[in-house]
Design an enzyme around this catalytic site. Structure first.
Site, short mmCIF file in Angstrom:
data_model
loop_
_atom_site.label_atom_id
_atom_site.label_comp_id
_atom_site.label_asym_id
_atom_site.label_seq_id
_atom_site.Cartn_x
_atom_site.Cartn_y
_atom_site.Cartn_z
CG ASP A 8 -2.03 -1.27 1.13
OD1 ASP A 8 -1.86 -1.94 0.19
OD2 ASP A 8 -2.90 -1.13 1.98
CE LYS A 106 -4.10 -4.43 1.24
NZ LYS A 106 -4.94 -3.36 1.90
CB CYS A 151 -2.36 -3.12 5.24
SG CYS A 151 -3.69 -2.90 4.98
C1 VGL Z 1 -4.63 0.49 5.84
C2 VGL Z 1 -6.23 1.38 7.19
C3 VGL Z 1 -7.29 1.30 6.26
C4 VGL Z 1 -3.33 -0.05 5.43
C5 VGL Z 1 -5.77 0.44 4.86
O1 VGL Z 1 -3.02 0.14 4.22
O2 VGL Z 1 -2.62 -0.26 6.29
N1 VGL Z 1 -5.10 1.03 6.87
N2 VGL Z 1 -6.98 0.88 4.91
#
Ligand code: VGL
Ligand code: ZN
Length: 198
Positions: A8, A106, A151
């Site tokens: 991410d 995702k 994540c």
């Molecule tokens: C994430 C919170 C919400 C992450 C993704 O990538 O850690 N955290 N969505």
């Protein structure tokens, strides 16, 4: 065989983004350098529909970072982030991993969040990543990226539970830290046989 999963590294988690992780941009050069040492690299991309149930805006009267009960259990609510097709959902422009073989998206189902690259937050719906890695003979997973305590953490725990060897490279991660979640993540890694280096 080793595989690096880069979690991410998207605009919304970087400086100026909707859910900016403190010091997120510092890891980008670290991740770029790290990735050059891996023949096998997977990128994950948080990828939500605009009315995703992990967004506080989808719950009347709720604020970001509060917790609500969804069908599958407790869910922290977040600011709107990583909306499919938006600038915030794109990878940061300084991320340079041209040899990444797979981009795994995702969190694309409105009703279920997915922190982990392996299972959605109901802990039962698979993303298909286990099968991909097994078919390719990739049995030692190295993890880097954002956010360390969400994540990256959930991906590491699920990878371990699926029987992979797991190493998290801490200098290539940054966390959000909601109510002590960074310390909790380290404790969980120790408990679960997840190696933390760097
Ligand atoms: C994430 C919170 C919400 C992450 C993704 O990538 O850690 N955290 N969505
Ligand atoms: Zn998200």
């Amino acid at each position: 065989m080793n595989v690096l999963i880069i979690v991410d590294i998207q605009n919304d988690f970087c400086a100026g983004g909707a859910l900016a992780v403190p010091q997120a941009n510092d890891v980008i050069p670290v991740v770029n350098r790290l990735a050059r040492r891996f023949a096998n690299v997977v990128l994950t991309q948080d990828w939500h529909p605009p009315d995703h149930l992990s967004f506080a805006s989808a719950h009347r009267g709720r604020r970001p970072y509060e917790t609500v009960e969804l069908d599958y259990g407790p869910q922290i609510l977040w600011p709107d982030h990583c909306v499919q097709g938006s600038h915030g959902a794109e990878f940061h422009q300084d991320l340079e991993v041209p040899h990444a073989a797979l981009i795994l998206r995702k969190g694309f189902r409105r009703e279920i969040d997915s922190y982990s690259a392996f299972y959605e937050n109901d802990r039962r719906t698979p993303t298909g990543l286990t099968g991909y890695l097994r078919e390719r003979g990739l049995n030692h997973i190295f993890l880097a990226g954002l956010a360390f305590d969400f994540c990256v953490r959930y991906s590491a725990e699920d990878a371990r539970a699926e029987g992979f060897d797991v190493t998290v490279i801490e200098e290539a991660c940054r966390g959000i830290d909601v109510d002590g979640s960074i310390a909790e993540t380290r404790a969980s890694f120790t408990r679960n046989g997840i190696e933390l280096v760097g």
